[in-house]
Structures are given as C-alpha cells and as structure tokens.
Design a protein around this motif. Structure first.
Motif, short mmCIF file in Angstrom:
data_model
loop_
_atom_site.label_atom_id
_atom_site.label_comp_id
_atom_site.label_asym_id
_atom_site.label_seq_id
_atom_site.Cartn_x
_atom_site.Cartn_y
_atom_site.Cartn_z
N ASN A 141 0.77 -1.04 -0.09
CA ASN A 141 -0.02 -0.09 0.07
C ASN A 141 0.82 1.13 -0.16
OD1 ASN A 141 -2.41 -1.35 0.31
ND2 ASN A 141 -2.13 -1.76 2.33
N VAL A 142 0.23 2.29 -0.41
CA VAL A 142 1.07 3.61 -0.61
C VAL A 142 1.47 4.08 0.71
CG1 VAL A 142 0.08 4.26 -2.77
CG2 VAL A 142 -1.11 4.88 -0.79
N SER A 143 0.71 3.77 1.85
CA SER A 143 0.84 4.29 3.07
C SER A 143 1.23 3.31 4.37
CB SER A 143 -0.04 5.51 3.61
OG SER A 143 -0.27 6.54 2.83
N SER A 144 1.53 2.18 3.78
CA SER A 144 1.53 0.84 4.43
C SER A 144 2.90 0.73 5.30
CB SER A 144 1.42 -0.26 3.70
OG SER A 144 1.47 -1.47 4.37
N ASP A 145 2.68 0.05 6.24
CA ASP A 145 3.97 -0.46 7.33
C ASP A 145 4.79 -1.45 6.20
OD1 ASP A 145 3.25 1.02 9.35
OD2 ASP A 145 2.73 -0.97 10.60
N ILE A 146 6.06 -1.80 6.31
CA ILE A 146 6.74 -2.64 5.78
C ILE A 146 7.09 -3.54 6.98
CG2 ILE A 146 7.43 -1.35 3.55
CD1 ILE A 146 10.12 -1.06 5.09
N ASP A 147 6.70 -4.88 6.66
CA ASP A 147 6.98 -6.15 7.63
C ASP A 147 8.17 -6.70 7.18
OD1 ASP A 147 4.55 -6.22 9.03
OD2 ASP A 147 3.63 -6.48 7.17
N LEU A 148 9.39 -6.59 8.17
CA LEU A 148 10.61 -7.02 7.82
C LEU A 148 11.09 -8.08 8.87
CD1 LEU A 148 12.49 -3.67 6.82
CD2 LEU A 148 11.26 -5.19 5.43
N ILE A 149 11.96 -8.92 8.27
CA ILE A 149 12.65 -9.94 9.18
C ILE A 149 14.27 -9.88 8.81
CG2 ILE A 149 13.01 -12.32 9.66
CD1 ILE A 149 10.27 -12.63 9.26
N PHE A 150 15.03 -9.79 10.01
CA PHE A 150 16.45 -9.77 9.63
C PHE A 150 17.13 -11.07 10.12
CE2 PHE A 150 16.11 -4.94 11.05
CZ PHE A 150 15.51 -4.62 9.76
N ILE A 151 17.88 -11.72 9.03
CA ILE A 151 18.63 -12.73 9.51
C ILE A 151 20.25 -12.58 8.78
CG2 ILE A 151 16.61 -14.50 9.57
CD1 ILE A 151 17.05 -15.21 6.76
N TYR A 152 20.83 -13.50 9.26
CA TYR A 152 22.41 -13.62 8.61
C TYR A 152 22.69 -15.04 8.79
CZ TYR A 152 23.69 -13.76 13.58
OH TYR A 152 23.80 -14.04 14.96
N PRO A 153 23.86 -15.48 7.63
CA PRO A 153 23.86 -16.69 7.57
C PRO A 153 24.53 -17.48 8.72
CG PRO A 153 24.83 -15.69 5.72
CD PRO A 153 24.42 -14.45 6.56
N GLU A 154 25.90 -17.08 9.37
CA GLU A 154 26.55 -17.80 10.25
C GLU A 154 27.03 -16.77 11.61
OE1 GLU A 154 30.20 -19.67 8.72
OE2 GLU A 154 29.24 -19.67 6.57
N LEU A 184 10.70 9.58 12.31
CA LEU A 184 10.06 10.96 12.01
C LEU A 184 10.82 12.21 11.91
CD1 LEU A 184 7.33 11.72 10.62
CD2 LEU A 184 6.52 12.28 13.12
N THR A 185 11.35 12.86 10.68
CA THR A 185 12.05 14.01 10.83
C THR A 185 11.40 15.06 10.20
OG1 THR A 185 12.97 13.77 8.44
CG2 THR A 185 14.18 12.46 10.21
N ALA A 186 11.99 16.18 10.06
CA ALA A 186 11.35 17.46 9.34
C ALA A 186 10.87 16.96 7.77
CB ALA A 186 12.13 18.58 9.37
N ASP A 187 11.41 16.13 7.42
CA ASP A 187 11.04 15.65 5.83
C ASP A 187 9.86 14.29 6.01
OD1 ASP A 187 12.71 17.40 4.15
OD2 ASP A 187 14.30 16.59 5.22
N GLY A 188 9.51 13.90 7.13
CA GLY A 188 8.64 12.84 7.09
C GLY A 188 9.17 11.61 7.49
N PHE A 189 8.95 10.71 6.90
CA PHE A 189 9.45 9.19 7.15
C PHE A 189 9.44 8.60 5.58
CE2 PHE A 189 4.86 8.86 7.37
CZ PHE A 189 4.46 7.68 6.64
N VAL A 190 10.15 7.56 5.47
CA VAL A 190 10.38 6.75 4.31
C VAL A 190 9.16 5.47 4.44
CG1 VAL A 190 11.70 5.45 2.79
CG2 VAL A 190 12.66 7.01 4.38
N PHE A 191 9.33 4.63 5.51
CA PHE A 191 8.10 3.76 5.81
C PHE A 191 8.18 3.42 7.33
CE2 PHE A 191 9.26 2.52 1.21
CZ PHE A 191 8.27 2.24 0.81
N GLN A 357 -2.29 8.58 5.73
CA GLN A 357 -2.28 7.74 6.90
C GLN A 357 -2.68 6.36 6.59
OE1 GLN A 357 -2.24 9.10 10.13
NE2 GLN A 357 -1.54 11.13 8.95
N GLN A 358 -2.05 5.49 7.36
CA GLN A 358 -2.30 3.83 7.19
C GLN A 358 -3.45 3.54 7.74
OE1 GLN A 358 0.33 1.34 9.45
NE2 GLN A 358 -0.30 -0.29 8.13
#
Length: 890
Positions: A141-154, A184-191, A357-358
């Motif tokens: 969505n244009v104003s959606s959260d992004i759901d992320l997961i962070f992993i690494y190999p070893e 949130l900055t003076a320029d808003g946010f990215v996601f 707004q989301q």
C-alpha cells in the motif's frame, strides 16, 4: 502540461495539497512528469543527486524521494493514468530500493568493527532482509508499514579493532536501518517498519542466524506463521534461505487439510479484534474485506502448495488465477474475487491518499466521504456504500463457501450417542434398525476400534475428529449394499490414517465426501484396498465434476510435464509426482467404471492411454536426468507388448516392454542402456508414494540373456532370422508406445514385414498347437479358470495369432493393432473363418474380459462356471477346431 490537470488529485488529497504548497519545486515539476511512471532508474538518478555522505543525508534523501514518488503516484492514480498494478508495483519497488540503498549507506557507519566473518565459512557475512506481507507479494500500500525480518548466515565475529559478535553487528545494523526508514524527521518518514513477524515477535532478538531460524521454524513455528511466510521475499542478499528454510516450513509435501482449522482460528482472532476495536467499517479486516480474499487464496496455497509448485506464488491475484486454472475455484468465483480485490485495493489507496495515513477505515467526515465516493466513480456516499456492500457480500459469500464450519463444530450428529455408547445395551438393536445385517458383529467391530490401543493413543485433536466422523460413517455405510462389509472396510481406512491428521481433517472439512467414499468402499474390495493403501487419493473425492470428468490426455500430459520440469534435479520428487499422477488418474477411471461410464473396451483404452502418458513422461524426465547426453530428445522408443500392446490393460496389469534406439553416435549404446535401466527403476521402485508399474522385459531379443536395449536394425535382424514363432505371436500384440516417433515408425515397419511373411500353413499350425500344449502342461485347463480353460481367453488369442501369421501376407489389414475382437471380424470378412463362429467368439471374448475385470474389482472371488460360460467355452472350442484342422495342401 497545465497545472489544472491535477485538480482531481488535489481535491482528493489534503496531503498532496500541503506537500505541493510546501515544496514549490515539486509543484512545478509534477505536471510535466505526470505521464511517466516513477521507475527504478529515476529513483536511482534522484537519489544520486543528493550525494549522500552520512546517515543524516541518507534520511533526507530517502524522505524527499518518497515525497516526490508518492505525489506522482497519487496524481497519476487519481487522474486515471495509473493502474492498480502500477501503484502497488511502484511503491513495492521503492521499498526494495530504500532498504537496499540504506543498507549500503549504513554499513560504512560500522566500519570501526570491521567485517562480520562466519565461523564455518571464514567468509564475510551479509544481512538478509526479508520482506513479508504485501511487500513480499509486490502488493504494498502507498502508506503501509513494511513488515521485515533480519537474518544472517553464520555466527562469528567481526575482524576489526573493536571485535563484536556477528549477532551484535547485525543488531546494530538492523537498528540503524529501521531508524533510517521509519524515524520521523522534518522531511517525514520513508516507511513505518514493523518487526513483529520475526520469530518470537517483539520479545525475540532483532536478528537471527540461519541456524537459529531453522531451529525455530522446526520446533516452534506456529500455523499462522506459515500463512505469513507465504509472501516472504528476500530483499537483500542470498535468496536460497527461503528455499532451504522457509518453503519446507510453509509448504508440506502432502495435502495439508489442517490448514483449514489453523486459518479459521486466525480469522476468529481477527474478528474478535475487529469487534473489540469496533472495526466493522475496516475494508481490510471487516467482513467481506481484503483479508478474506487473501485467506481464500492462501488456504489453498497452504494445503496444496507443496505438491503444486505453481501455487507457490507471493501474489494474491496470481494465486487466485492459478486456483481457477486448476478448477479448485470456479472461474466465475475467481473473476468475482479478482474484481472485488481490485475494487477494495483501489478504495484502500484512496483512503490513504486523503492524508497519507495508514488506514483502511471508512471516514466519518462528510467532505472526505464525498471525496471517496467521487473517486470510486459513484454519484454520492449512499451509492458508494451500496456498491461497497455488494462487493463485501460477494467476498464473504465465497469466503463462507471455502471456510464453512467442519463437522465437529456442527450440532452433534444424531448417531453420536450410539458411537459414544457403542458397548451399551441397545447399540446392536439400533444398528439393526439402521439396516446392518449382523448388527451384533458390527457393534463388536466398532467397540474393538474404540477400545484399541491405537485409537486410545491418538492425539486429542485426531480422536475428537474421528469421534465426529464415525457416526456419519455409520449412517452412510448403512445406506449402501452390504453395509456390514462397507463399514468394516471404512474402519480399516480410518485406522490406517488415524495418525495422519491431514487426511482426517479432509474428511471432517468435507463431509460431502463421505457418501462417495462409502459408495466406492461398498462396490469393490480392490478399490477400498487401493484407496486405503494410497489415502492421498481421498482428495479426489472432493469434486465430483473432476472425479467423473472424461480424461483429456494431452492436457493431462502437459500438466504432468510441467510438474516434472519444476522438480527437475530432484529425482525422488519426480518419482513421487509420477506415482501421484498415475494413482489419481487410475482412481478416477475406477470411479467412472463403477459409475457405469465406460464400456469395457473403451475403459481398457483409457487405462492403456494412462500407461502411455506415464511412459512418455518417464522417458523424457529420465533422459534429462542423464548427464553428458549428446541430444536433448533421445532417439529411443518404448514398445508395448501383451495387454499394453493390445490396449487391453486392466487395473494393476503388468507392462510387457522392450526398448529400442536408432542413433549412430558412439556414446549411444551406453547412454540408452543407462536410460533403459533408469526407466526400469523409475517404474518399479517402491517409494513412499508406492510404485508405478510392475514390468516384464523378457520379450526383448534373446530374452533375459539379451541386451536391455537394442538398435532397431538389430531388432529387425533378430525378428527375421532368429526369433521363435512364439515371439512372432507376441509381435501380433505389440505397438510403439512412447519416445521418438521416428524410431517407433521403424519398429512398426519391421513388425509389418515380419507379420506379412509367407509361412507354411502345416508347419505354422503344428508349432502353434505345440506351443498351446506346452502352456496347458503348466496351466491345466479348468472351467473355473477363464484364461486357460478349453475355449477360454488363451485359445481366442492363439486363434487370432494363427490367423494373422498365416494370412497377413494376403490380407495385410490383419496386421492392424485393433484388438482380438476386431481382428476376428476382419478374418471373417476375409473368408478365413465362419461369420457366425466369429461372432460367437467375439461375444465370448467380451464376456471373458468383463468377467475377468469384475473378478479384479472383487478380488478373492472365483469364477463360478455357469451355463452361459460353458456355452461360450463350447463356441470358442468349435472355432478352434475349425481353424486348427489341417486344410488341403497342409
């Protein structure tokens, strides 16, 4: 382009009005760029112009880029220049760009720690960012959260002056990435970034190694997480992690009907939350909303995605389309759901455009309501609400049809008390009233099942489901012929699958299958044993239209080839695909046979076509599994003899085969010998899915002592110079089955030449009679053995073979592979045998085959040589005597 072309967009979006008022440069450029989509190339170009040198500049650059992109997306969408696909793809692509760009810019910020090095590989490690939800499916969505997961190999540690563990390093990097995107900055946010889908949720570590993720999914992964991981997408780094770790967790090798219960429970939780937070006007979570469409697609993906790899798609609309192609959903349902999805997603975007707004909740402000109605091409709010209600009603109707409540959640079955009190006085009487013949014995069988250790040791959920099933099974079995036997057979099935919760779930989720199941188990012990041995075929009972549809062999062959191609490199998977296909198609033919859909000759044709289709697929897949092959399509043919050659296959028949090739390449003998061995293995090896066919290769030149595969020239020379007469008899029932048609044509020419050779009638008759006597020594004729009896099946076959070998040189039409019944008619038309005797022999042969077929289905029963059978024996014997009597000049 004049600015007033933005009028509709500006009227709709307060965010766009504020943004353009605060940024005159963007306001000036937007009309000129309005007709061009915002591409990845433009993202890169605009970002490069910022010359990002530190974390602060990164945040500014990404936020201003997002502002320009969102302004154009809103304007293009509201002015009718962008499709839903463009809107979702552009914002999803920007999320990928932002994550990738931010990671690259942030890594130098951690340079003091050095590079993270893996303990096992000794190589530098990269953080793998996985996008979940709509981001993973390119449906953001244009104003959606992004759901992320962070992993690494070893696991390991960094190699800098200030060493820290890889886990600490990637935790720092992950926190910086989240801040770069969501702060949130003076320029808003990215996601806005949501990390709650990671293992253990908010209480879990921010990052996790491959090993830790694998352990979590194997030991603690919950059913709702399988649903979430359907849309998982690797955004940065090696995407092998999904194939290695996530896909086996999401997609089971078997048909997983437990998914219904899990998805239904998740839906109930969502609805409780909707009620608690009064979200009835939420077009995502409310009744008939976006989530219901997603659930419809995803429950089929969870159930079947392990076997149907085409369902392993992250896109909701692609999944719906494939469900339509597979007829798991009706085409009309797919169209209605896809149209509803388009409407609701466009509406969702317009709600978000109002003020960035989301939100998926309908507004209460009259001015905003008017904007929404106009933007959805409705005259006013009331007209819009009426249209929305129709869409939501359509979606919820389809949702209910897919997720109807299972048997165990319905009002108790009327016979539940009987099952609960099966050992009490009165149970036998009640069973007798239902129509059971030996009610006390049936009661004892049910009581033995209830008291069995296997039943008592079942997991509680399985036992509850079986308790819900048994009363319904008692009822449907009582309505069948032979109710006692039918119920006994079904109890054997339930016992066999009692620990396989997915199969039990199938029967409880689809109670309409029980009557079909009972009907088949009543009709034939062979069918009941086959289904009990291959319970995966229970899935075939779900849709009567599919079960009783006449097979479209070209279409089925194409689907089988596609499945095998998707599994290339995994021989075990390919062998299972072949077995599942063969078992499913044979089961459909059995069901159609029992329903009276096929005359016997036509049924044999269909069973033979199934074998042809499987053999053709085996040849192709097995050849592609051979390394260093010199051609992509083998110059190789499979020749069928006996029942396969004569298109008289029955259920469970062996295949008599020989293998030929025509290829001058020096490696050909070895390669085709390997192919022949591989084919033999693929056909006969027992896997968890069973076997394909038993095969007999002894009809090849020189029999068991001969080469497994021969050239067509060697085969021709053998047939003309060395073959015994019985081998020429066998050749009368031989045909090209699979492989290279050119090789098959050469075989057919050799067959024709051999069968049309002139032979001395007396010598031919003497050899045929001698061969028949040798067979009678090993199989003495008995009236209860329709194959070897005087005047039985073998005598008919010998008569036809003698007529072909003795007269095809004059009447070449006798070489046609037409079956014994048709060849008897041709021989009569040629004046070789009496017309009346030929007709009687044809009728007898049909009777024998029908009887043989019925005995196969009613395994264990013996032929009762009644008066009709004895008449047929006598009629065939008269024809035998006429054909085998020495003629003038013999």
């Amino acid at each position: 382009m004049p600015v007033n072309t933005l009028a509709h967009a500006l009227a709709h979006s307060a965010w766009l009005r504020r943004t353009l008022a605060a940024d005159p440069e963007l306001a000036a450029e937007l009309p000129a760029r309005l007709h061009a989509p915002f591409t990845r190339a433009e993202m890169s170009e605009r970002y490069a112009a910022f010359a990002v040198a530190d974390e602060a500049m990164l945040k500014t650059a990404l936020r201003r880029l997002r502002r320009a992109l969102l302004a154009r997306l809103i304007a293009r969408d509201m002015e009718g220049l962008a499709t839903l696909d463009e809107v979702m793809a552009t914002i999803s692509d920007f999320a990928l760009f932002a994550v990738d760009t931010a990671l690259a810019a942030l890594k130098p910020e951690l340079a003091r720690y050095g590079r993270p090095i893996g303990d096992e590989s000794g190589r530098e490690q990269e953080m793998i960012v996985i996008g979940m939800g709509k981001l993973g499916g390119d449906e953001l969505n244009v104003s959606s959260d992004i759901d992320l997961i962070f992993i690494y190999p070893e696991s390991g540690e960094t190699d800098g002056n200030r060493k820290i563990s890889n886990h600490e390093y990637f935790t720092l990097l992950g926190k910086k990435l989240i801040a770069a995107l969501s702060e949130l900055t003076a320029d808003g946010f990215v996601f806005r970034v949501d990390m709650r889908l990671r293992p253990y949720g908010d209480s879990g570590p921010l990052v996790m190694s491959y090993a830790a993720l694998e352990n979590y999914l194997l030991t603690q992964g919950r059913e709702w997480e399988r649903y979430a991981w359907i849309k998982a997408r690797v955004m940065t780094g090696d995407d092998a992690v999904l194939a290695d770790l996530a896909r086996p967790f999401v997609y089971r090798k078997y048909l997983d009907y437990n998914a219904y219960g899990a998805m239904r429970e998740l839906y109930k939780q969502i609805q409780r939350e909707v009620a608690r937070r009064d979200l009835i006007d939420n077009i995502k979570l409310g009744q008939g909303g976006i989530r219901e469409i997603e659930f419809i697609a995803q429950v089929f993906q969870l159930i079947r995605g392990g076997r149907e790899k085409s369902l392993q798609t992250r896109s909701t609309r692609e999944a719906l389309a494939r469900l339509g192609d597979m007829r798991l959903l009706e085409p009309e349902a797919v169209t209605e759901l896809a149209d509803s999805y388009d409407f609701l997603r466009r509406l969702e975007h317009r709600l978000m455009y109002l003020d960035d707004q989301q939100t998926q909740t309908l507004p209460v402000d009259p001015a905003q309501r008017a904007c929404i109605a106009t933007s959805m091409d409705c005259a006013d709010w009331d007209a819009f609400v009426a249209r929305l209600n129709r869409v939501r009603a359509t979606v919820h109707r389809h949702f209910e049809q897919v997720f109807f409540l299972p048997t165990e959640e319905h009002v108790s079955h009327p016979l539940s008390g009987l099952w609960a009190d099966i050992q009490e006085d009165g149970a036998a009487a009640q069973l007798g009233e239902l129509g059971y013949d030996d009610a006390p014995q049936v009661m004892r069988s049910l009581a033995a099942f209830a008291n069995s250790q296997r039943y008592r040791d079942l997991p509680t959920k399985n036992r509850q489901r079986i308790d819900a099933l048994i009363p319904a099974l008692i009822e449907v079995a009582a309505g069948c012929d032979g109710p006692d036997t039918t119920l006994t057979r079904i109890l054997g099935l339930i016992e066999a699958i009692s620990r396989r919760s997915s199969y039990i779930a199938l029967l409880t989720e689809y109670p309409q299958t029980l009557k079909r199941l009972a009907s088949l188990y009543s009709a034939s012990p062979w069918v009941s044993n086959y289904l009990t041995k291959h319970p995966i075929l229970l899935d075939e009972l779900l849709d009567a239209r599919v079960l009783y549809a006449e097979p479209d062999w070209p279409q089925l062959a194409a689907g089988l080839a596609h499945q095998l191609d998707e599994a290339r490199g995994d021989v075990e998977a390919q062998m299972d695909i072949l077995r599942h296909f063969q078992h499913a198609q044979q089961f459909r033919l059995v069901a159609q046979d029992l329903a009276g859909m096929w005359p016997l000759e036509a049924l044999s044709d269909q069973v033979s076509l199934l074998a042809d289709t499987v053999l053709a697929a085996c040849v192709r897949a097995a050849w592609l599994d051979i390394g260093k092959r010199h051609v992509e399509v083998p110059k190789f043919a499979v020749i069928g003899y006996g029942k396969l050659g004569g298109k008289e296959l029955g259920y469970g028949s062996d295949l008599d085969l020989i293998f030929l090739y025509d290829d001058p390449h020096p490696d050909a003998p070895d390669l085709y010998a390997r192919l022949a061995r591989k084919l033999s293995t693929w056909l006969t090896a027992a896997t968890p899915a069973g076997i394909l066919y038993d095969i007999d290769l002894r009809l090849r030149p020189d029999g068991a002592a001969g080469l497994l595969v021969s050239t067509v020239d060697a085969f021709a020379n053998y047939q003309r110079g060395k073959a015994w007469l019985w081998e020429h008899q066998a050749l009368t029932r031989a045909r090209f089955v699979a492989g290279d048609a050119a090789v098959g044509d050469r075989f057919e020419k050799t067959r024709f030449d051999v069968l049309t050779m002139t032979r001395d009638p007396g010598s031919l008759r003497a050899e045929v009679l001698a061969m028949r006597e040798r067979m009678r020594e090993s199989h003495p004729p008995r009236d209860d053995d329709i194959k070897h009896a005087h005047g039985g099946i073998v005598d008919v076959e010998f008569i036809v073979q003698y007529l072909v070998l003795g007269h095809a040189w004059r009447f070449p039409e006798l070489t046609g592979n037409l079956g014994n019944i048709a060849l008897l008619g041709l021989a009569a038309n040629a004046g070789l045998i009496d017309h009346e005797l030929a007709k009687q022999a044809q009728d007898a042969y049909r009777h024998y085959r029908r009887l043989q077929h019925a005995l196969r289905l009613q395994e264990g029963r013996k032929v009762m040589p009644d008066a009709a059978l004895l008449v047929h024996y006598a009629q065939v014997t008269r024809l035998w005597e006429q054909v085998m009597q020495p003629g003038p000049g013999d």
